[in-house]
Enzyme design. Sequence first.
Site, PDB file in Angstrom:
ATOM      1  N   ASN A 127       4.294   5.947  -1.273  1.00 54.87           N
ATOM      2  CA  ASN A 127       5.018   5.389  -0.114  1.00 54.87           C
ATOM      3  C   ASN A 127       6.248   4.615  -0.568  1.00 54.87           C
ATOM      4  O   ASN A 127       7.301   4.683   0.066  1.00 54.87           O
ATOM      5  CB  ASN A 127       4.089   4.494   0.720  1.00 54.87           C
ATOM      6  CG  ASN A 127       3.202   5.307   1.637  1.00 54.87           C
ATOM      7  OD1 ASN A 127       3.655   5.837   2.643  1.00 54.87           O
ATOM      8  ND2 ASN A 127       1.936   5.431   1.271  1.00 54.87           N
ATOM      9  N   HIS A 156      -1.854   2.255   7.173  1.00 51.76           N
ATOM     10  CA  HIS A 156      -3.298   2.497   7.060  1.00 51.76           C
ATOM     11  C   HIS A 156      -3.584   3.983   7.314  1.00 51.76           C
ATOM     12  O   HIS A 156      -3.049   4.559   8.262  1.00 51.76           O
ATOM     13  CB  HIS A 156      -4.044   1.622   8.076  1.00 51.76           C
ATOM     14  CG  HIS A 156      -5.525   1.741   7.942  1.00 51.76           C
ATOM     15  ND1 HIS A 156      -6.231   1.105   6.941  1.00 51.76           N
ATOM     16  CD2 HIS A 156      -6.433   2.464   8.652  1.00 51.76           C
ATOM     17  CE1 HIS A 156      -7.504   1.418   7.049  1.00 51.76           C
ATOM     18  NE2 HIS A 156      -7.654   2.240   8.072  1.00 51.76           N
ATOM     19  N   ASP A 201      -6.569  -4.862   9.498  1.00 50.37           N
ATOM     20  CA  ASP A 201      -6.087  -3.625  10.154  1.00 50.37           C
ATOM     21  C   ASP A 201      -6.074  -3.726  11.681  1.00 50.37           C
ATOM     22  O   ASP A 201      -6.459  -2.780  12.388  1.00 50.37           O
ATOM     23  CB  ASP A 201      -6.951  -2.413   9.709  1.00 50.37           C
ATOM     24  CG  ASP A 201      -6.892  -2.186   8.207  1.00 50.37           C
ATOM     25  OD1 ASP A 201      -5.855  -2.486   7.602  1.00 50.37           O
ATOM     26  OD2 ASP A 201      -7.893  -1.710   7.637  1.00 50.37           O
ATOM     27  N   GLU A 231       2.429   9.718   6.241  1.00 47.84           N
ATOM     28  CA  GLU A 231       2.736   8.308   5.925  1.00 47.84           C
ATOM     29  C   GLU A 231       4.177   8.152   5.446  1.00 47.84           C
ATOM     30  O   GLU A 231       4.861   7.194   5.806  1.00 47.84           O
ATOM     31  CB  GLU A 231       1.792   7.784   4.831  1.00 47.84           C
ATOM     32  CG  GLU A 231       0.385   7.541   5.315  1.00 47.84           C
ATOM     33  CD  GLU A 231      -0.504   6.935   4.240  1.00 47.84           C
ATOM     34  OE1 GLU A 231      -1.608   6.525   4.573  1.00 47.84           O
ATOM     35  OE2 GLU A 231      -0.092   6.861   3.067  1.00 47.84           O
TER      36      GLU A 231
HETATM   37  C1  GRF Z   1      -1.927   5.080   1.333  1.00 55.01           C
HETATM   38  O1  GRF Z   1      -2.623   6.219   1.682  1.00 55.01           O
HETATM   39  C2  GRF Z   1      -2.120   3.986   2.352  1.00 55.01           C
HETATM   40  O2  GRF Z   1      -2.461   4.452   3.610  1.00 55.01           O
HETATM   41  C3  GRF Z   1      -3.260   3.171   1.810  1.00 55.01           C
HETATM   42  O3  GRF Z   1      -3.113   3.257   0.412  1.00 55.01           O
HETATM   43  C4  GRF Z   1      -2.450   4.466   0.050  1.00 55.01           C
HETATM   44  C5  GRF Z   1      -1.369   4.150  -0.930  1.00 55.01           C
HETATM   45  O4  GRF Z   1      -0.786   5.274  -1.495  1.00 55.01           O
HETATM   46  N1  GRF Z   1      -3.226   1.839   2.367  1.00 55.01           N
HETATM   47  P1  GRF Z   1       0.497   5.144  -2.408  1.00 55.01           P
HETATM   48  O5  GRF Z   1       0.212   4.108  -3.483  1.00 55.01           O
HETATM   49  O6  GRF Z   1       1.663   4.756  -1.548  1.00 55.01           O
HETATM   50  O7  GRF Z   1       0.679   6.528  -3.003  1.00 55.01           O
END
Ligand code: GRF
Length: 187
Positions: free
Chosen positions: A16, A107, A143, A172
């Site tokens: 992300n 989330h 959450d 995401e």
């Molecule tokens: C994501 O899937 C988010 O929803 C959760 O943790 C994960 C983190 O993934 N809270 P990354 O580290 O951004 O690849």
Amino acid sequence: MVKKNACIFISGYGSNLKALIHNTRDHNFPINISLVVSNNSKAKGILHAKKNSIPYLIINTKKRNFENVILAEIKKYKISLICLAGYMKIISKKFIKNSGKKIINIHPSLLPKFKGLNTFERVLKNNEKKTGCTVHFINDKLDSGKTIVQKSFFINKGDNVKVLKEKTQKLEHKAFSEAIIRIYRYN
Ligand code: GRF
């Protein structure tokens, strides 16, 4: 456009974070990433900060004053927005109050369904037809803050945890940026 300074909290892979860094290159995107905070010194995501010359802070959550250390850096970098992107620690009520900043989280479920951990396993066990992700403001309950953006997809027969995770993360990477645009365009 004057961009706001944002700080991204991570604990692991940082996909992300990577997607957000990519979008900050667009001069119409409302934020710059001024700081990355990780509670895990081995988090792969730190490499994204290094590669892009973004200052990063590794915190030791075993130390009692660790939240004050973060607050001082947030002040130093004039941060307006805190994004929790796979940050696996609970943010304290005191931190939320003392930071006085907007704090958002991503989330991997369609909140209010499946708060907490192991969402994909629970989604499958519950025979859900759809799942997805939610970007929401943080409040003092896990959450539970106001939803900003939610994205969903239909679950196919035979989808397992790995597949659900892949499909959810793809969404995401779009949802986080859309939420940030929404915060600064419409709020
Ligand atoms: C994501 O899937 C988010 O929803 C959760 O943790 C994960 C983190 O993934 N809270 P990354 O580290 O951004 O690849």
